[in-house]
Design a protein around this motif. Sequence first.
Motif, PDB file in Angstrom:
ATOM      1  N   CYS A  71     -37.458 -11.599 -16.205  1.00 20.49           N
ATOM      2  CA  CYS A  71     -38.355 -10.610 -16.792  1.00 20.49           C
ATOM      3  C   CYS A  71     -39.558 -10.430 -15.870  1.00 20.49           C
ATOM      4  O   CYS A  71     -40.078 -11.410 -15.324  1.00 20.49           O
ATOM      5  N   SER A  72     -39.986  -9.198 -15.706  1.00 22.32           N
ATOM      6  CA  SER A  72     -41.069  -8.930 -14.759  1.00 22.32           C
ATOM      7  C   SER A  72     -42.366  -9.611 -15.172  1.00 22.32           C
ATOM      8  O   SER A  72     -43.141 -10.034 -14.308  1.00 22.32           O
ATOM      9  N   ASP A  73     -42.616  -9.740 -16.480  1.00 18.22           N
ATOM     10  CA  ASP A  73     -43.869 -10.392 -16.881  1.00 18.22           C
ATOM     11  C   ASP A  73     -43.882 -11.863 -16.460  1.00 18.22           C
ATOM     12  O   ASP A  73     -44.923 -12.400 -16.059  1.00 18.22           O
ATOM     13  N   GLU A  74     -42.715 -12.511 -16.490  1.00 22.30           N
ATOM     14  CA  GLU A  74     -42.627 -13.905 -16.023  1.00 22.30           C
ATOM     15  C   GLU A  74     -42.862 -13.979 -14.521  1.00 22.30           C
ATOM     16  O   GLU A  74     -43.571 -14.864 -14.026  1.00 22.30           O
ATOM     17  N   LEU A  75     -42.284 -13.025 -13.784  1.00 26.45           N
ATOM     18  CA  LEU A  75     -42.448 -13.010 -12.336  1.00 26.45           C
ATOM     19  C   LEU A  75     -43.904 -12.772 -11.951  1.00 26.45           C
ATOM     20  O   LEU A  75     -44.460 -13.477 -11.101  1.00 26.45           O
ATOM     21  N   PHE A  76     -44.548 -11.803 -12.587  1.00 32.46           N
ATOM     22  CA  PHE A  76     -45.928 -11.486 -12.232  1.00 32.46           C
ATOM     23  C   PHE A  76     -46.873 -12.611 -12.632  1.00 32.46           C
ATOM     24  O   PHE A  76     -47.873 -12.861 -11.956  1.00 32.46           O
ATOM     25  N   GLU A  77     -46.551 -13.312 -13.715  1.00 34.92           N
ATOM     26  CA  GLU A  77     -47.364 -14.478 -14.097  1.00 34.92           C
ATOM     27  C   GLU A  77     -47.212 -15.576 -13.044  1.00 34.92           C
ATOM     28  O   GLU A  77     -48.195 -16.227 -12.666  1.00 34.92           O
ATOM     29  N   THR A  78     -45.974 -15.756 -12.541  1.00 35.28           N
ATOM     30  CA  THR A  78     -45.729 -16.750 -11.499  1.00 35.28           C
ATOM     31  C   THR A  78     -46.526 -16.423 -10.244  1.00 35.28           C
ATOM     32  O   THR A  78     -47.053 -17.311  -9.567  1.00 35.28           O
ATOM     33  N   MET A  79     -46.623 -15.121  -9.930  1.00 36.90           N
ATOM     34  CA  MET A  79     -47.333 -14.703  -8.732  1.00 36.90           C
ATOM     35  C   MET A  79     -48.842 -14.661  -8.931  1.00 36.90           C
ATOM     36  O   MET A  79     -49.596 -14.547  -7.972  1.00 36.90           O
ATOM     37  N   GLY A  80     -49.298 -14.726 -10.188  1.00 36.39           N
ATOM     38  CA  GLY A  80     -50.722 -14.637 -10.455  1.00 36.39           C
ATOM     39  C   GLY A  80     -51.274 -13.234 -10.285  1.00 36.39           C
ATOM     40  O   GLY A  80     -52.437 -13.050  -9.908  1.00 36.39           O
ATOM     41  N   VAL A  81     -50.438 -12.223 -10.545  1.00 33.06           N
ATOM     42  CA  VAL A  81     -50.852 -10.822 -10.408  1.00 33.06           C
ATOM     43  C   VAL A  81     -51.065 -10.234 -11.794  1.00 33.06           C
ATOM     44  O   VAL A  81     -50.176 -10.284 -12.646  1.00 33.06           O
ATOM     45  N   ALA A  82     -52.250  -9.672 -12.030  1.00 32.32           N
ATOM     46  CA  ALA A  82     -52.588  -9.082 -13.321  1.00 32.32           C
ATOM     47  C   ALA A  82     -52.426  -7.568 -13.260  1.00 32.32           C
ATOM     48  O   ALA A  82     -52.518  -6.954 -12.199  1.00 32.32           O
ATOM     49  N   ALA A  83     -52.172  -6.962 -14.408  1.00 37.98           N
ATOM     50  CA  ALA A  83     -52.046  -5.507 -14.489  1.00 37.98           C
ATOM     51  C   ALA A  83     -53.392  -4.847 -14.221  1.00 37.98           C
ATOM     52  O   ALA A  83     -54.446  -5.390 -14.558  1.00 37.98           O
ATOM     53  N   VAL A  84     -53.348  -3.675 -13.581  1.00 39.97           N
ATOM     54  CA  VAL A  84     -54.559  -2.899 -13.310  1.00 39.97           C
ATOM     55  C   VAL A  84     -54.344  -1.487 -13.837  1.00 39.97           C
ATOM     56  O   VAL A  84     -53.204  -1.045 -14.011  1.00 39.97           O
ATOM     57  N   PRO A  85     -55.417  -0.737 -14.109  1.00 38.23           N
ATOM     58  CA  PRO A  85     -55.263   0.646 -14.556  1.00 38.23           C
ATOM     59  C   PRO A  85     -54.489   1.469 -13.533  1.00 38.23           C
ATOM     60  O   PRO A  85     -54.550   1.197 -12.329  1.00 38.23           O
ATOM     61  N   TRP A  86     -53.783   2.503 -14.016  1.00 39.46           N
ATOM     62  CA  TRP A  86     -52.937   3.308 -13.143  1.00 39.46           C
ATOM     63  C   TRP A  86     -53.722   3.932 -11.992  1.00 39.46           C
ATOM     64  O   TRP A  86     -53.240   4.015 -10.868  1.00 39.46           O
ATOM     65  N   LYS A  87     -54.929   4.368 -12.244  1.00 37.30           N
ATOM     66  CA  LYS A  87     -55.707   5.050 -11.218  1.00 37.30           C
ATOM     67  C   LYS A  87     -56.427   4.077 -10.274  1.00 37.30           C
ATOM     68  O   LYS A  87     -57.124   4.513  -9.354  1.00 37.30           O
ATOM     69  N   ALA A  88     -56.263   2.790 -10.534  1.00 38.36           N
ATOM     70  CA  ALA A  88     -56.873   1.800  -9.639  1.00 38.36           C
ATOM     71  C   ALA A  88     -56.036   1.701  -8.370  1.00 38.36           C
ATOM     72  O   ALA A  88     -55.062   2.419  -8.165  1.00 38.36           O
ATOM     73  N   GLY A  89     -56.396   0.799  -7.481  1.00 40.40           N
ATOM     74  CA  GLY A  89     -55.668   0.624  -6.233  1.00 40.40           C
ATOM     75  C   GLY A  89     -54.297   0.005  -6.454  1.00 40.40           C
ATOM     76  O   GLY A  89     -53.913  -0.350  -7.574  1.00 40.40           O
ATOM     77  N   VAL A  90     -53.549  -0.138  -5.364  1.00 38.83           N
ATOM     78  CA  VAL A  90     -52.209  -0.720  -5.413  1.00 38.83           C
ATOM     79  C   VAL A  90     -52.324  -2.218  -5.661  1.00 38.83           C
ATOM     80  O   VAL A  90     -52.953  -2.930  -4.876  1.00 38.83           O
ATOM     81  N   PRO A  91     -51.743  -2.747  -6.751  1.00 42.26           N
ATOM     82  CA  PRO A  91     -51.883  -4.173  -7.059  1.00 42.26           C
ATOM     83  C   PRO A  91     -50.914  -5.067  -6.284  1.00 42.26           C
ATOM     84  O   PRO A  91     -51.123  -6.269  -6.179  1.00 42.26           O
ATOM     85  N   LEU A  92     -49.850  -4.475  -5.746  1.00 42.72           N
ATOM     86  CA  LEU A  92     -48.786  -5.282  -5.155  1.00 42.72           C
ATOM     87  C   LEU A  92     -47.971  -4.426  -4.192  1.00 42.72           C
ATOM     88  O   LEU A  92     -47.742  -3.244  -4.445  1.00 42.72           O
ATOM     89  N   LYS A  93     -47.556  -5.020  -3.075  1.00 42.59           N
ATOM     90  CA  LYS A  93     -46.689  -4.342  -2.122  1.00 42.59           C
ATOM     91  C   LYS A  93     -45.356  -5.076  -2.048  1.00 42.59           C
ATOM     92  O   LYS A  93     -45.331  -6.294  -1.892  1.00 42.59           O
ATOM     93  N   VAL A  94     -44.281  -4.317  -2.164  1.00 41.16           N
ATOM     94  CA  VAL A  94     -42.942  -4.884  -2.162  1.00 41.16           C
ATOM     95  C   VAL A  94     -42.225  -4.463  -0.887  1.00 41.16           C
ATOM     96  O   VAL A  94     -42.261  -3.292  -0.503  1.00 41.16           O
ATOM     97  N   PHE A  95     -41.585  -5.416  -0.221  1.00 40.62           N
ATOM     98  CA  PHE A  95     -40.778  -5.140   0.970  1.00 40.62           C
ATOM     99  C   PHE A  95     -39.351  -5.584   0.703  1.00 40.62           C
ATOM    100  O   PHE A  95     -39.128  -6.648   0.128  1.00 40.62           O
ATOM    101  N   GLY A  96     -38.389  -4.777   1.143  1.00 43.80           N
ATOM    102  CA  GLY A  96     -37.013  -5.191   0.959  1.00 43.80           C
ATOM    103  C   GLY A  96     -36.025  -4.153   1.423  1.00 43.80           C
ATOM    104  O   GLY A  96     -36.375  -3.184   2.106  1.00 43.80           O
ATOM    105  N   ILE A  97     -34.777  -4.342   1.042  1.00 40.62           N
ATOM    106  CA  ILE A  97     -33.687  -3.462   1.445  1.00 40.62           C
ATOM    107  C   ILE A  97     -32.791  -3.205   0.244  1.00 40.62           C
ATOM    108  O   ILE A  97     -32.441  -4.138  -0.491  1.00 40.62           O
TER     109      ILE A  97
END
Length: 300
Positions: A71-97
């Motif tokens: 579940c994404s909420d478990e993953l984001f809690e593990t990473m220590g990333v909190a939700a931010v308002p939509w108009k705020a800056g980018v909270p997280l950058k994802v790299f992959g294929i």
Amino acid sequence: LFIFPPLGPGILTRTLLNAGVKVVALESNTAFLPNLQSLENSLDGQLKVVYADFFRLDPLVTGAVKPPAMCSDELFETMGVAAVPWKAGVPLKVFGILPQKKERNLLWRLLFSLYECSSIYRYGRVELNIFISEKAYKVLTGKPGDARAYQALTVLWQVGCEIQLLHMEPWSSFVTNLKNGGLAIPRSVWLPNDHLCLVRLTPQKNLFTGGLKPTNSSAFIFMVKQCLAKPKSRLTDRLNSWSLNNGGKLLRALEIPKDAQIRSLYPEDYRRLFEALQNSNMFPETWFHDEVMESIRNVN
């Protein structure tokens, strides 16, 4: 920042680590976990390894979620990333294929999550930096009138995100012996597909200004899909099929020619059309509620 899935010999992961970036690596193959965990232990907190599959976040299942699904909420809690308002800056950058066999379906699934502000997008305007096929890149950046590339995916991604090409890499850099797990080059007849493209998808800050909202975005997605199912037809014919008697008046107000072909409209035209229909109370969303829900189920 996190990485998904295993990217060959780990060149991208090491490049990011060498640049001083803090990385959370999602690994779904247990055979690769020991080496990654050994690297994690040697980097004093710069790398965190999680047994998970990015493409199986928030599965539509009942009961407990079994790894590597998560579940994404478990993953984001593990990473220590909190939700931010939509108009705020980018909270997280994802790299992959993106896995090539599931590429189109995954692009649709990410699209639904984006417009509904669900899964990873509940935390804000998460930026994706992903390798996709050149064919998929041509679709995402298609232009009105292009008979092959201009599709519903084109319109919806261009409305939803700023799309930036960061790099094109020949398939030969990725293809190895297929018996050893190499990537097969997807064949394409109509669109070029000689490279993998590293593309940045940054959600638009103003996506939910006006009449488009997460609560009605599924109707917008389905409207676009319905229109572009017959791209050669006229927009007035589509409006008439929805029994919109004032369709001509609506198009005049939007300054869209009454004989305009569906595939000649720009992505922003579809957004303006949807918002005008919302404001005029002419759009019978309940007529295709079942179709919307079926579309969502198929994608998931």
